[in-house]
Design a protein around this motif. Sequence first.
Motif: not given
Length: 400
Positions: A139-147
């Motif tokens: 249900v939550c927002n998910q993001i992928t980062v490279g740092t």
Amino acid sequence: MAVEEKDIKEVADALGKKFDEFKEKNDKRIEGLEAEKGKLSGQVDTLNEKLGELDELKTSLEQELAALKRPDGTGTKAASEHKTAFMQFVRKGIDTGLGDLQAKALQIGSDADGGYAVPEELDRSIIGLLKDTSPMRQVCNQITVGTPDYKRLVSLGGAGSGWVGETAPRPATGTPTLGQIAAFMGEIYANPQATQTSLDDIFFNAESWLNGEVAREFSEKEGAAFTSGDGVNKPKGFLAYDLVLESDKTRAFGKLQKLISGAAGAFTGDNLIDLIHSLKAGYRSNARFMMTNLTVAYARKLKDSQGNYLWRPGLEADKPSTLLGYGIVENEDVPDVAADANAISFGDFQRGYTIVDRIGTRVLRDPYTNKPYVGFYTTKRVGGMLVDSQAIKVLTLSAA
């Protein structure tokens, strides 16, 4: 056997029939003679438990059917070669050329501390499995980062405006206020073990085993952290932020509003209605309740002033059961019904909380420490943060 639409319909029909039986028994329990109440209470509890099982089964079948319909990714040639070499490393410990293939496929080199990056396709599979098993990831927002860390700016308002005449001077208004928030990051690890004999077996699906073991271990730890983690070397859970009584008009950014039920360890339908309407209308379209399975069972017995049950079963495919018209997320890391417990949350969790995954899961193969088992020390950096403190409300079961 593959899941079919008719399987979901059969479970939905059974759910509807069992709910009718539950209502009949519960109504008799409420209205019945004192001598009968004990016997009927036991029957109601049994039916309530069965409703929960059928509701969970229907949801599980819907997720399984969706997974079967999802197309498989093909990937690039470099990614395919990297995956083949990585699985050879998992099975045999042979890493010849794996570093070069990893650099070619992922544009990263070997970890200074040892180990190799999981191929992109397997990394996505792990995240996919985590989403299926973790209620917060669903249900939550998910993001992928490279740092290693993640920060973002949020607008706190304050630009100001005003009314003026056609020829009147236009005075300057306030400057919009921007605030910076940072994710609370930590490194999560798992160390699943397999015998070398099983890894040598061509019928042993090493890829599926590693994905499943890592996903299960990560999911258990992550779920607790995203819900109530203290932010020390781990994500900070939404319930770990300050909970105050002030409404949106006066509450400081970064604090969640809590409502008090008025009874220690108990709540009513009116409490739930107040909780819903404490959330601004713009958030309610994607809002849902979050509570444990035992709290759902408690809420399932509540009625409105006309005697209608507030909980309604989902009797069609992809139509979840609802409470006062809103979906329910069962999260066993939320406190159960008890005195002073923050037992029920309601809001748009997609807008309220963000999960941050650093790209790349790493694996260190260890055939020495626990012979005859081969360990796969697997690590991933993950974080979480409250992004919009107006998007989630909490009901605290206190007398005052």
